[in-house]
Design a protein around this motif. Structure first.
Motif, PDB file in Angstrom:
ATOM      1  N   MET A   1       0.850  -1.196   0.000  1.00 14.90           N
ATOM      2  CA  MET A   1       0.000   0.000   0.000  1.00 14.90           C
ATOM      3  C   MET A   1       0.880   1.239   0.000  1.00 14.90           C
ATOM      4  SD  MET A   1      -2.884   1.122   2.780  1.00 14.90           S
ATOM      5  CE  MET A   1      -3.966   2.511   2.484  1.00 14.90           C
ATOM      6  N   SER A   2       0.695   2.114  -0.975  1.00  9.47           N
ATOM      7  CA  SER A   2       1.470   3.353  -1.042  1.00  9.47           C
ATOM      8  C   SER A   2       0.691   4.482  -0.380  1.00  9.47           C
ATOM      9  CB  SER A   2       1.781   3.721  -2.494  1.00  9.47           C
ATOM     10  OG  SER A   2       0.604   4.017  -3.196  1.00  9.47           O
ATOM     11  N   VAL A   3       1.360   5.180   0.530  1.00  7.08           N
ATOM     12  CA  VAL A   3       0.715   6.253   1.277  1.00  7.08           C
ATOM     13  C   VAL A   3       1.482   7.546   1.029  1.00  7.08           C
ATOM     14  CG1 VAL A   3       0.001   7.076   3.538  1.00  7.08           C
ATOM     15  CG2 VAL A   3      -0.060   4.630   3.033  1.00  7.08           C
ATOM     16  N   LEU A   4       0.783   8.543   0.515  1.00  8.43           N
ATOM     17  CA  LEU A   4       1.378   9.844   0.255  1.00  8.43           C
ATOM     18  C   LEU A   4       1.163  10.735   1.468  1.00  8.43           C
ATOM     19  CD1 LEU A   4       2.784  11.540  -1.985  1.00  8.43           C
ATOM     20  CD2 LEU A   4       0.497  12.359  -2.610  1.00  8.43           C
ATOM     21  N   VAL A   5       2.253  11.297   1.988  1.00  9.17           N
ATOM     22  CA  VAL A   5       2.192  12.154   3.172  1.00  9.17           C
ATOM     23  C   VAL A   5       2.560  13.576   2.785  1.00  9.17           C
ATOM     24  CG1 VAL A   5       3.238  12.655   5.418  1.00  9.17           C
ATOM     25  CG2 VAL A   5       2.678  10.297   4.801  1.00  9.17           C
ATOM     26  N   PHE A   6       1.711  14.508   3.145  1.00  9.46           N
ATOM     27  CA  PHE A   6       2.048  15.925   3.016  1.00  9.46           C
ATOM     28  C   PHE A   6       2.752  16.344   4.294  1.00  9.46           C
ATOM     29  CE2 PHE A   6      -1.097  15.429  -0.239  1.00  9.46           C
ATOM     30  CZ  PHE A   6      -0.699  16.300  -1.236  1.00  9.46           C
ATOM     31  N   GLY A   7       4.003  16.808   4.139  1.00 13.06           N
ATOM     32  CA  GLY A   7       4.838  17.132   5.273  1.00 13.06           C
ATOM     33  C   GLY A   7       6.114  16.320   5.219  1.00 13.06           C
ATOM     34  N   LYS A   8       7.221  16.937   5.616  1.00  9.67           N
ATOM     35  CA  LYS A   8       8.519  16.251   5.554  1.00  9.67           C
ATOM     36  C   LYS A   8       9.407  16.552   6.738  1.00  9.67           C
ATOM     37  CE  LYS A   8      12.010  15.102   2.069  1.00  9.67           C
ATOM     38  NZ  LYS A   8      12.471  15.390   0.684  1.00  9.67           N
ATOM     39  N   THR A   9       9.311  17.753   7.292  1.00 12.11           N
ATOM     40  CA  THR A   9      10.237  18.149   8.351  1.00 12.11           C
ATOM     41  C   THR A   9       9.579  18.308   9.719  1.00 12.11           C
ATOM     42  OG1 THR A   9       9.945  20.503   7.806  1.00 12.11           O
ATOM     43  CG2 THR A   9      11.738  19.333   6.703  1.00 12.11           C
ATOM     44  N   GLY A  10       8.273  18.280   9.786  1.00 10.12           N
ATOM     45  CA  GLY A  10       7.579  18.426  11.063  1.00 10.12           C
ATOM     46  C   GLY A  10       7.710  17.186  11.930  1.00 10.12           C
ATOM     47  N   ALA A  17       7.933   9.164   8.134  1.00  7.06           N
ATOM     48  CA  ALA A  17       8.968   8.808   7.167  1.00  7.06           C
ATOM     49  C   ALA A  17       9.706   7.532   7.561  1.00  7.06           C
ATOM     50  CB  ALA A  17       9.954   9.961   7.012  1.00  7.06           C
ATOM     51  N   ARG A  18       9.650   7.162   8.828  1.00  9.26           N
ATOM     52  CA  ARG A  18      10.307   5.941   9.305  1.00  9.26           C
ATOM     53  C   ARG A  18       9.513   4.686   8.970  1.00  9.26           C
ATOM     54  NH1 ARG A  18      12.362   7.097  15.516  1.00  9.26           N
ATOM     55  NH2 ARG A  18      13.896   8.734  15.045  1.00  9.26           N
ATOM     56  N   LEU A  19       8.266   4.839   8.564  1.00  8.65           N
ATOM     57  CA  LEU A  19       7.374   3.699   8.367  1.00  8.65           C
ATOM     58  C   LEU A  19       7.389   3.233   6.917  1.00  8.65           C
ATOM     59  CD1 LEU A  19       4.376   4.972  10.528  1.00  8.65           C
ATOM     60  CD2 LEU A  19       6.342   3.597  11.254  1.00  8.65           C
ATOM     61  N   ASP A  20       7.118   1.947   6.716  1.00  7.73           N
ATOM     62  CA  ASP A  20       7.160   1.358   5.383  1.00  7.73           C
ATOM     63  C   ASP A  20       6.003   1.846   4.516  1.00  7.73           C
ATOM     64  OD1 ASP A  20       9.388  -0.105   6.057  1.00  7.73           O
ATOM     65  OD2 ASP A  20       8.254  -1.893   6.641  1.00  7.73           O
ATOM     66  N   GLY A  21       6.284   2.019   3.241  1.00  4.56           N
ATOM     67  CA  GLY A  21       5.243   2.359   2.275  1.00  4.56           C
ATOM     68  C   GLY A  21       4.854   3.814   2.234  1.00  4.56           C
ATOM     69  N   VAL A  22       5.618   4.668   2.927  1.00  2.18           N
ATOM     70  CA  VAL A  22       5.269   6.080   3.054  1.00  2.18           C
ATOM     71  C   VAL A  22       6.180   6.944   2.181  1.00  2.18           C
ATOM     72  CG1 VAL A  22       5.273   8.035   4.640  1.00  2.18           C
ATOM     73  CG2 VAL A  22       4.285   5.855   5.362  1.00  2.18           C
ATOM     74  N   ILE A  23       5.581   7.870   1.446  1.00  2.00           N
ATOM     75  CA  ILE A  23       6.323   8.851   0.658  1.00  2.00           C
ATOM     76  C   ILE A  23       5.974  10.232   1.196  1.00  2.00           C
ATOM     77  CG2 ILE A  23       6.701   9.824  -1.636  1.00  2.00           C
ATOM     78  CD1 ILE A  23       5.596   7.124  -2.731  1.00  2.00           C
ATOM     79  N   CYS A  24       6.966  10.954   1.722  1.00  2.00           N
ATOM     80  CA  CYS A  24       6.729  12.269   2.321  1.00  2.00           C
ATOM     81  C   CYS A  24       7.096  13.380   1.347  1.00  2.00           C
ATOM     82  CB  CYS A  24       7.546  12.422   3.603  1.00  2.00           C
ATOM     83  SG  CYS A  24       7.009  11.346   4.953  1.00  2.00           S
ATOM     84  N   LEU A  25       6.213  14.349   1.229  1.00  2.00           N
ATOM     85  CA  LEU A  25       6.431  15.492   0.342  1.00  2.00           C
ATOM     86  C   LEU A  25       6.711  16.747   1.158  1.00  2.00           C
ATOM     87  CD1 LEU A  25       3.528  15.081  -2.251  1.00  2.00           C
ATOM     88  CD2 LEU A  25       5.886  14.279  -2.445  1.00  2.00           C
ATOM     89  N   ALA A  44      -2.025  13.284  -9.709  1.00  2.00           N
ATOM     90  CA  ALA A  44      -0.938  12.822 -10.573  1.00  2.00           C
ATOM     91  C   ALA A  44      -0.295  11.537 -10.037  1.00  2.00           C
ATOM     92  CB  ALA A  44       0.120  13.915 -10.702  1.00  2.00           C
ATOM     93  N   ARG A  45      -0.143  11.437  -8.728  1.00  2.00           N
ATOM     94  CA  ARG A  45       0.554  10.289  -8.134  1.00  2.00           C
ATOM     95  C   ARG A  45      -0.364   9.109  -7.872  1.00  2.00           C
ATOM     96  NH1 ARG A  45       5.826  11.304  -5.300  1.00  2.00           N
ATOM     97  NH2 ARG A  45       6.542  13.372  -5.943  1.00  2.00           N
ATOM     98  N   ARG A  46      -1.633   9.367  -7.656  1.00  6.72           N
ATOM     99  CA  ARG A  46      -2.636   8.320  -7.448  1.00  6.72           C
ATOM    100  C   ARG A  46      -2.189   7.277  -6.400  1.00  6.72           C
ATOM    101  NH1 ARG A  46      -6.449   8.964 -11.472  1.00  6.72           N
ATOM    102  NH2 ARG A  46      -7.418   6.958 -10.965  1.00  6.72           N
ATOM    103  N   PRO A  47      -1.926   7.715  -5.177  1.00  4.21           N
ATOM    104  CA  PRO A  47      -1.528   6.772  -4.121  1.00  4.21           C
ATOM    105  C   PRO A  47      -2.729   5.955  -3.660  1.00  4.21           C
ATOM    106  CG  PRO A  47      -1.878   8.927  -3.177  1.00  4.21           C
ATOM    107  CD  PRO A  47      -2.054   9.092  -4.667  1.00  4.21           C
ATOM    108  N   ASP A  48      -2.459   5.016  -2.748  1.00  2.48           N
ATOM    109  CA  ASP A  48      -3.549   4.214  -2.172  1.00  2.48           C
ATOM    110  C   ASP A  48      -4.231   4.941  -1.021  1.00  2.48           C
ATOM    111  OD1 ASP A  48      -3.131   1.922  -3.848  1.00  2.48           O
ATOM    112  OD2 ASP A  48      -1.360   1.462  -2.642  1.00  2.48           O
ATOM    113  N   ALA A  49      -3.538   5.897  -0.424  1.00  3.02           N
ATOM    114  CA  ALA A  49      -4.100   6.696   0.679  1.00  3.02           C
ATOM    115  C   ALA A  49      -3.262   7.950   0.838  1.00  3.02           C
ATOM    116  CB  ALA A  49      -4.120   5.901   1.982  1.00  3.02           C
ATOM    117  N   VAL A  50      -3.836   8.950   1.500  1.00  8.14           N
ATOM    118  CA  VAL A  50      -3.146  10.216   1.746  1.00  8.14           C
ATOM    119  C   VAL A  50      -3.253  10.571   3.224  1.00  8.14           C
ATOM    120  CG1 VAL A  50      -3.102  12.696   1.270  1.00  8.14           C
ATOM    121  CG2 VAL A  50      -3.534  11.079  -0.590  1.00  8.14           C
ATOM    122  N   ILE A  51      -2.133  11.004   3.799  1.00  8.21           N
ATOM    123  CA  ILE A  51      -2.108  11.511   5.175  1.00  8.21           C
ATOM    124  C   ILE A  51      -1.602  12.950   5.135  1.00  8.21           C
ATOM    125  CG2 ILE A  51      -1.089  11.304   7.475  1.00  8.21           C
ATOM    126  CD1 ILE A  51      -0.749   8.296   6.918  1.00  8.21           C
TER     127      ILE A  51
END
Length: 283
Positions: A1-10, A17-25, A44-51
């Protein structure tokens, strides 16, 4: 499962970012001050979920920048939620105890009436309402007193001041619970995965650490664990005025989260030990 995360430095994004399947923007890829860009990225990215782990969190500065805070905390999550609804994927966003007025001493339940005291709370409430209105599978996760080894937060401030001073005055009439960002991250990912399987779990939930304490009590625990001899003197909030009014009662009732997602409240003392170890400050 691919999960797109908004946020990278907070704080929360660093733990996600430490968890599997997560892409942080980060802001360079998706700036929440431009909400439609965020929606375009999802499409555009069409992930399986967004956080959504990004937010305007400068509580005091928000009093002078409410319009910007509302764009980031209200309009941007709305755009994300609509994009997720269009793609039929779950959306998880993090909110705050500041949507309540802090009255009384009973833990706030997800369905209790909201009445934010300031601009930050109003901006987060605007985001909640817009996410619900988008009509897709979603979870709004309210939390409180977020702490971690990342960024600026109460633990790191206390460690610095406690090493510099013999005595600190700390507010003792604001009651709530510290919540480790690591536990919030795990909860967000768990919720996203379960929502993908069962959109009927859509709703508003609470996650906070336990047991309840005051900021003064939390400071004492930090100093004890870090072996700092700094004395803590209790003061009321009225002795420490700030541009934004803080809720006195930040207790959150987390029972629904446990029932629906089988997620228990984290013990913040355990989390504090882990954070101090990460910082190299533990006894």
């Amino acid at each position: 499962m691919s999960v797109l995360v908004f946020g990278k430095t907070g704080q929360l994004a660093c733990e996600l970012a430490r968890l599997d399947g997560v892409i942080c923007l980060g802001r360079d890829a998706a700036d929440l001050s431009d909400p439609e860009i965020c929606a375009d990225v999802i499409r555009a990215r069409r992930p399986d979920a967004v956080i959504n782990a990004a937010a305007y969190t400068a509580v005091d500065r928000a009093e002078a920048e409410e319009e910007l805070a509302t764009v980031i905390n209200g309009v941007a999550p709305a755009a994300m939620a609509r994009a997720c609804a269009d793609l039929q994927i779950p959306f998880v966003t993090v909110s705050t105890d500041y949507v309540f007025d802090g009255s009384g001493d009973a833990p706030w339940r997800p369905g209790d009436a909201t009445a934010p005291l300031g601009a930050y709370g109003r901006s987060k409430l605007a985001g909640e309402e817009a996410v619900r209105a988008a009509g897709g599978a979603h979870a709004i996760l309210r939390t409180s007193w977020v702490v971690s080894a990342h960024g600026a937060n109460f633990i790191k401030t206390m460690l610095r001041l406690g090493a510099e001073r013999e005595r600190l005055t700390i507010v003792a009439d604001q009651i709530g619970a510290p919540t480790p960002a690591r536990d919030i991250a795990i909860a967000c990912l768990t919720i996203a995965r379960q929502l993908a399987e069962d959109p009927g779990k859509t709703g508003t939930y609470h996650l906070a650490g336990h047991p309840e304490t005051s900021w003064a009590g939390f400071a004492r625990e930090i100093f004890a664990r870090a072996r700092l001899s700094c004395e803590v003197v209790d003061i009321p909030s009225s002795d420490y005025p700030t541009p934004a009014q803080r809720p006195l009662n930040s207790r959150l009732d987390c029972a629904t989260l446990e029932t629906v997602f089988d997620l228990s409240r984290p013990n913040w003392r355990v989390g504090l030990n882990e954070i101090l170890e990460d910082l190299g400050e533990s006894a």
